[in-house]
Design a protein around this motif. Structure first.
Motif, PDB file in Angstrom:
ATOM      1  N   MET A   1       0.984  -1.314  -0.007  1.00  0.00           N
ATOM      2  CA  MET A   1       0.036   0.063  -0.034  1.00  0.00           C
ATOM      3  C   MET A   1       0.853   1.125   0.056  1.00  0.00           C
ATOM      4  N   THR A   2       0.578   2.229  -0.860  1.00  0.00           N
ATOM      5  CA  THR A   2       1.687   3.214  -1.082  1.00  0.00           C
ATOM      6  C   THR A   2       0.667   4.591  -0.746  1.00  0.00           C
ATOM      7  N   ALA A   3       1.147   5.622  -0.173  1.00  0.00           N
ATOM      8  CA  ALA A   3       0.414   6.759   0.184  1.00  0.00           C
ATOM      9  C   ALA A   3       0.354   7.420  -1.056  1.00  0.00           C
ATOM     10  N   LEU A   5      -1.211   6.748  -3.900  1.00  0.00           N
ATOM     11  CA  LEU A   5      -1.729   5.759  -4.835  1.00  0.00           C
ATOM     12  C   LEU A   5      -3.112   4.972  -4.510  1.00  0.00           C
ATOM     13  N   ASP A   6      -2.845   3.900  -3.604  1.00  0.00           N
ATOM     14  CA  ASP A   6      -4.115   3.282  -3.129  1.00  0.00           C
ATOM     15  C   ASP A   6      -4.609   3.438  -1.754  1.00  0.00           C
ATOM     16  N   THR A   7      -3.597   4.396  -1.084  1.00  0.00           N
ATOM     17  CA  THR A   7      -4.014   4.909   0.192  1.00  0.00           C
ATOM     18  C   THR A   7      -3.926   6.345   0.182  1.00  0.00           C
ATOM     19  N   ASP A   9      -2.698  10.145   0.925  1.00  0.00           N
ATOM     20  CA  ASP A   9      -1.672  10.945   1.432  1.00  0.00           C
ATOM     21  C   ASP A   9      -2.048  11.833   2.330  1.00  0.00           C
ATOM     22  N   THR A  14      -5.498  10.401  -3.684  1.00  0.00           N
ATOM     23  CA  THR A  14      -5.323   8.991  -4.139  1.00  0.00           C
ATOM     24  C   THR A  14      -5.053   8.854  -5.583  1.00  0.00           C
ATOM     25  N   ASP A  17      -1.110   8.673  -9.936  1.00  0.00           N
ATOM     26  CA  ASP A  17      -0.060   8.347 -10.956  1.00  0.00           C
ATOM     27  C   ASP A  17      -1.185   8.129 -12.175  1.00  0.00           C
ATOM     28  N   THR A  35       4.699   7.527 -13.206  1.00  0.00           N
ATOM     29  CA  THR A  35       5.052   7.160 -11.820  1.00  0.00           C
ATOM     30  C   THR A  35       5.236   8.099 -10.750  1.00  0.00           C
ATOM     31  N   SER A  38       6.839  11.341  -5.543  1.00  0.00           N
ATOM     32  CA  SER A  38       6.836  12.234  -4.013  1.00  0.00           C
ATOM     33  C   SER A  38       5.531  12.966  -4.229  1.00  0.00           C
ATOM     34  N   CYS A  39       4.924  12.732  -2.953  1.00  0.00           N
ATOM     35  CA  CYS A  39       3.642  13.488  -2.599  1.00  0.00           C
ATOM     36  C   CYS A  39       3.476  14.047  -1.298  1.00  0.00           C
TER      37      CYS A  39
END
Length: 218
Positions: A1-3, A5-7, A9, A14, A17, A35, A38-39
């Motif tokens: 799970m990446t802040a 993207l799918d969760t 920030d 979300t 990308d 890609t 950073s967020c």
């Protein structure tokens, strides 16, 4: 799970990308991949795309884009007294890139956030200068650094007077702002552009517009 993207920030965003994947306005550009780099606050991406050159050949390119949202700026002027209202604040990116102290003279400005440009610039003028402005004039919209930054900046101008002052200005302390408000004769502001003492692009553009086509033009 990446802040981002799918969760969510830190700002609740979300799917960061996905930006640009559905662009169809230019048949010479085909976006292949995006890609997220950073967020933390704003958004940094690398985009891979195919580009058809004027001679017909295709190449695969990569570009980084820095997305800080769009913004607005306003030149406040008083034609009767021949003055403009500017701000001075510390800008670390300018400081780290050779500005002597990082303290830049600027027109009031800020990000739109969720507002339309005119609403945003009224908000920023009140927060930064303490003036509640009336009628505003839209001047132009500009991509300030199109090689890497997505921001489109909306430029405005508006009159001010002692009667439009409704607050102290200085910015929003909770956001770390520490803004000094300066009233300058318009001719002095132009001289500061010539000497390099005003080195902020949006401010230079609005001052030159004011001299050529705006309230101080012939």
């Amino acid at each position: 799970m990446t802040a981002g993207l799918d969760t969510p920030d830190r700002r609740g965003r979300t799917h960061l990308d996905r930006a640009g994947r559905d662009l169809t306005g230019n048949p010479r550009v085909k976006v292949r991949d995006v890609t997220l780099l950073s967020c933390h606050w704003y958004v940094l991406r690398t985009t891979t795309f195919d580009y058809r050159h004027r001679d017909g050949r295709w190449s695969t390119e990569q570009r980084e884009t820095y997305d800080r949202g769009n913004g607005a700026t306003v030149l406040l002027y008083d034609t009767e007294r021949g003055t403009v209202l500017l701000t001075r604040q510390f800008r670390y990116p300018a400081y780290v890139n050779g500005h002597p102290d990082g303290m830049l003279l600027e027109t009031a400005a800020g990000l739109l956030d969720q507002d339309d440009p005119e609403t945003a610039i009224r908000r920023e003028a009140a927060e930064e200068t303490g003036h509640t402005i009336g009628e505003v004039q839209h001047v132009f919209d500009v991509y300030m650094s199109p090689g890497s930054v997505t921001e489109r900046l909306h430029f405005y101008a508006a009159p001010y007077s002692q009667g439009t002052r409704t607050g102290a200005g200085g910015g929003v302390a909770e956001e770390g702002e520490d803004i000094e408000v300066l009233e300058l004769p318009f001719t002095e502001a132009l001289d500061l552009v010539r000497t390099g003492a005003i080195a902020d692009a949006k401010t230079i553009m609005l001052l030159q517009w004011a001299a050529l086509d705006g309230p101080f033009g012939k």
